[in-house]
Design a protein around this motif. Structure first.
Motif, mmCIF file in Angstrom:
data_model
loop_
_atom_site.group_PDB
_atom_site.id
_atom_site.type_symbol
_atom_site.label_atom_id
_atom_site.label_comp_id
_atom_site.label_asym_id
_atom_site.label_seq_id
_atom_site.Cartn_x
_atom_site.Cartn_y
_atom_site.Cartn_z
ATOM 1 N N THR A 179 32.956 31.055 36.067
ATOM 2 C CA THR A 179 31.180 31.280 36.505
ATOM 3 C C THR A 179 30.953 33.045 36.799
ATOM 4 O O THR A 179 29.846 33.545 36.183
ATOM 5 N N GLY A 180 31.688 33.293 37.639
ATOM 6 C CA GLY A 180 31.781 34.740 37.922
ATOM 7 C C GLY A 180 31.526 35.506 36.808
ATOM 8 O O GLY A 180 30.748 36.579 36.780
ATOM 9 N N GLN A 181 32.552 35.610 35.753
ATOM 10 C CA GLN A 181 32.468 36.420 34.496
ATOM 11 C C GLN A 181 31.031 36.154 33.715
ATOM 12 O O GLN A 181 30.452 37.228 33.523
ATOM 13 N N THR A 182 30.640 34.942 33.840
ATOM 14 C CA THR A 182 29.407 34.822 33.253
ATOM 15 C C THR A 182 28.272 35.356 33.690
ATOM 16 O O THR A 182 27.301 35.809 33.065
ATOM 17 N N MET A 183 28.133 35.199 35.121
ATOM 18 C CA MET A 183 27.094 36.121 35.767
ATOM 19 C C MET A 183 27.132 37.490 35.604
ATOM 20 O O MET A 183 26.270 38.185 35.321
ATOM 21 N N ARG A 200 20.586 43.257 39.478
ATOM 22 C CA ARG A 200 21.043 43.504 40.738
ATOM 23 C C ARG A 200 21.443 42.058 41.359
ATOM 24 O O ARG A 200 22.676 41.846 41.887
ATOM 25 N N ARG A 201 20.393 41.211 41.045
ATOM 26 C CA ARG A 201 20.862 39.936 41.875
ATOM 27 C C ARG A 201 21.979 39.055 40.994
ATOM 28 O O ARG A 201 22.699 38.402 41.832
ATOM 29 N N LEU A 202 21.986 39.152 40.082
ATOM 30 C CA LEU A 202 22.928 38.523 39.053
ATOM 31 C C LEU A 202 24.610 39.165 39.562
ATOM 32 O O LEU A 202 25.593 38.506 39.512
ATOM 33 N N ALA A 203 24.524 40.633 39.572
ATOM 34 C CA ALA A 203 25.751 41.430 39.846
ATOM 35 C C ALA A 203 26.136 40.797 40.950
ATOM 36 O O ALA A 203 27.437 40.635 41.162
ATOM 37 N N ARG A 204 25.163 40.664 42.560
ATOM 38 C CA ARG A 204 25.577 40.275 43.366
ATOM 39 C C ARG A 204 26.363 38.918 43.537
ATOM 40 O O ARG A 204 27.377 38.564 43.973
ATOM 41 N N ALA A 205 25.497 37.985 42.630
ATOM 42 C CA ALA A 205 26.260 36.603 42.398
ATOM 43 C C ALA A 205 27.555 36.747 41.840
ATOM 44 O O ALA A 205 28.689 35.843 42.231
ATOM 45 N N ASP A 207 29.742 38.968 42.239
ATOM 46 C CA ASP A 207 30.641 39.609 43.278
ATOM 47 C C ASP A 207 31.041 38.261 44.421
ATOM 48 O O ASP A 207 32.188 38.365 44.747
ATOM 49 N N LEU A 208 29.841 37.609 44.698
ATOM 50 C CA LEU A 208 30.187 36.549 45.548
ATOM 51 C C LEU A 208 31.321 35.377 44.774
ATOM 52 O O LEU A 208 32.182 34.810 45.438
ATOM 53 N N TYR A 209 31.011 35.104 43.494
ATOM 54 C CA TYR A 209 31.970 34.382 43.006
ATOM 55 C C TYR A 209 33.547 35.057 42.909
ATOM 56 O O TYR A 209 34.585 34.368 42.847
ATOM 57 N N GLY A 210 33.526 36.285 42.824
ATOM 58 C CA GLY A 210 34.749 37.048 42.686
ATOM 59 C C GLY A 210 35.467 36.830 44.249
ATOM 60 O O GLY A 210 36.717 36.773 44.357
ATOM 61 N N GLU A 211 34.672 36.929 45.209
ATOM 62 C CA GLU A 211 35.101 36.888 46.596
ATOM 63 C C GLU A 211 35.586 35.460 46.823
ATOM 64 O O GLU A 211 36.593 35.157 47.387
ATOM 65 N N SER A 212 34.761 34.324 46.288
ATOM 66 C CA SER A 212 35.116 33.002 46.547
ATOM 67 C C SER A 212 36.506 32.692 46.021
ATOM 68 O O SER A 212 37.300 31.757 46.339
ATOM 69 N N ALA A 220 35.452 44.198 41.516
ATOM 70 C CA ALA A 220 35.219 45.592 41.110
ATOM 71 C C ALA A 220 34.007 45.700 40.050
ATOM 72 O O ALA A 220 33.242 46.800 40.030
ATOM 73 N N TYR A 221 34.342 45.030 39.198
ATOM 74 C CA TYR A 221 33.255 44.938 37.894
ATOM 75 C C TYR A 221 31.865 44.973 38.522
ATOM 76 O O TYR A 221 30.971 45.580 37.941
ATOM 77 N N ALA A 222 31.683 44.110 39.251
ATOM 78 C CA ALA A 222 30.460 43.779 39.848
ATOM 79 C C ALA A 222 29.949 44.825 40.529
ATOM 80 O O ALA A 222 28.564 45.166 40.474
ATOM 81 N N ASP A 223 30.536 45.458 41.528
ATOM 82 C CA ASP A 223 30.342 46.325 42.352
ATOM 83 C C ASP A 223 30.071 47.989 41.402
ATOM 84 O O ASP A 223 29.003 48.733 41.652
ATOM 85 N N GLY A 224 30.871 48.237 40.195
ATOM 86 C CA GLY A 224 30.586 48.964 39.259
ATOM 87 C C GLY A 224 28.985 48.775 38.596
ATOM 88 O O GLY A 224 28.252 49.754 38.508
ATOM 89 N N MET A 225 28.685 47.628 38.333
ATOM 90 C CA MET A 225 27.427 47.363 37.852
ATOM 91 C C MET A 225 26.200 47.740 38.668
ATOM 92 O O MET A 225 25.323 48.310 38.442
#
Length: 442
Positions: A179-183, A200-205, A207-212, A220-225
């Motif tokens: 799900t995080g990869q899809t976000m 930005r909202r989707l990238a933060r989502a 990141d949250l899936y990556g954290e969970s 790292a990919y989400a923060d890069g985005m």
């Protein structure tokens, strides 16, 4: 003395040899007889039966119809059924039978295991979803951003449905990662469509899936985005901060580090910090430790960072620090690399971005004819694949050619008009405003 069952309900079920599945069947039958509301009858699952019998439900939490059904089943009100049973010494209490209790415990353990097994999804389905996410990432460069978004949205809904169906921790973990990869892919598509706030909202989502899921390459990919979005929306200092934070995550491969350092280099260039930009650019080229990670290298595609994409990014950095020679060299390298790939594997983003950077480098040297030649590949990019990175660059060219020095010259005016038409007819019609990133007159 042997412990008493948690509730009178459990005691009565044990005495009547009423397993969880039998309980559910009896409940549904009684509900039809007593309540008779068809689809609006109260229902009971195996898990609900376990919860009632274990004393984890308060009587007042039950609907009036549910209480009626329980009273009809056992000739006792719900409050008494969900309360602890009378002490064994009470003559009115059923006698406790150890052998029977063991038998019922075994039956309930089997029922619970069956219920857990039913609350899972097929590993084959998970394998297919894994392939679907990877396929979308790898096909990203050849697809219009709106098509990526549509496919990603379909995947998101399917993953959500599967997560609701399983209680298996390993499957939940795997679905969180997918799900995080899809976000993250949705964030990239939204960005390329110019919807920066939603990207930005989707990238933060993501990141949250990556954290969970404790999957740091995804974070790292989400923060890069997020760094990339900050850069394109006129917040270069935040872009530097996000790119550096992303590099601090563990388990990153060389591809991830090249990508993050290239983003950092461009942000430094936007800030006018030439030394830091050159250093980050060098580090992006020197990331050759052989390290890999499951996202940027294992899946690749949009999660990767190909040599031609690195070269294109570095040509933009060179323009930001007013190094036209380096910009032309990097842009030429990007074009050579992407042209060497099969037609279906060529990235319109890289092709258009590198062509625009090469044209801009030549314009800085007052070579308008060279810029016209450099832009030749640009005109073949379909309207639906004219993404943010390309349109920002063509907007810069258009702005540059509007300078007073070119107003009376035919060729610059013709080129400006053609670039304007190219931007105007982009079918994505960028949803957000784009900051002009280059101060090339300085």
């Amino acid at each position: 003395m042997t412990d008493q069952p948690e509730t009178l309900l459990k005691l009565l079920c044990d005495k009547g040899n009423l397993g969880a599945e039998d309980f559910v069947e009896l409940f549904d039958k009684t509900a039809e007889e007593v309540v008779g509301k068809g689809n609006r009858n109260p229902t009971c699952s195996v898990r609900t039966a376990f919860r009632w019998k274990s004393g984890k439900t308060r009587p007042e939490a039950l609907s009036a119809d549910t209480r009626r059904v329980l009273q009809a089943m056992f000739a006792r009100d719900a409050a008494a059924l969900l309360a602890p049973p009378p002490l064994a010494e009470d003559p009115s209490a059923p006698a406790f039978n150890l052998e029977h209790e063991i038998d019922m415990t075994a039956r309930e353990a089997h029922d619970d295991a069956s219920g857990t097994a039913a609350a899972s999804v097929s590993d084959t389905s998970l394998d297919q979803l894994t392939d679907d996410v990877a396929s979308l990432a790898r096909a990203y460069a050849a697809l219009p951003a709106i098509e990526v978004f549509r496919r990603g949205r379909t995947l998101q809904e399917e993953l959500h449905n599967q997560r609701d169906r399983t209680q298996i921790p390993a499957q939940q973990q795997r679905l969180l990662v997918l799900t995080g990869q899809t976000m993250a892919l949705l964030a990239a598509a939204a960005f390329n469509l110019g919807s920066f706030d939603n990207a930005r909202r989707l990238a933060r989502a993501a990141d949250l899936y990556g954290e969970s899921s404790r999957f740091e390459p995804l974070r790292a990919y989400a923060d890069g985005m997020l760094a990339y979005i900050a850069y394109f929306t006129g917040m270069p200092a935040e872009a530097v901060s996000k790119a550096r934070r992303a590099q601090a995550y563990g388990g990153l491969g060389d591809t991830a580090r090249r990508r993050l350092r290239a983003i950092e280099a461009r942000a430094h260039g936007y800030l006018g910090d030439t030394d830091s930009a050159r250093q980050a650019l060098r580090l992006s080229l020197d990331a050759e430790s052989g390290a890999r990670d499951d996202l940027h290298d294992g899946i690749g595609g949009e999660f990767g960072f190909t040599p031609e994409r690195l070269a294109m990014s570095n040509s933009s950095t060179a323009l930001l620090i007013h190094d036209a020679g380096q910009a032309e060299h990097s842009a030429r390298r990007a074009l050579d690399l992407v042209s060497g790939k099969p037609q279906a594997a060529r990235s319109a983003h890289v092709l258009g971005g590198a062509a625009a950077d090469l044209a801009m480098a030549r314009l800085l040297a007052n070579d308008v004819e060279g810029a016209v030649d450099a832009l030749t590949p640009l005109w073949d990019i379909p309207p639906e694949q004219r993404v943010t990175g390309i349109l920002v660059r063509t907007g810069q060219i258009q702005h540059f050619l509007a300078r007073p020095v070119y107003r009376t010259s035919i060729l610059p005016r013709q080129l400006r008009d053609r670039v304007e038409e190219f931007t105007r007819t982009a079918s994505t019609h960028q949803l957000g405003s784009v900051t002009a990133l280059l101060s090339l007159e300085a």
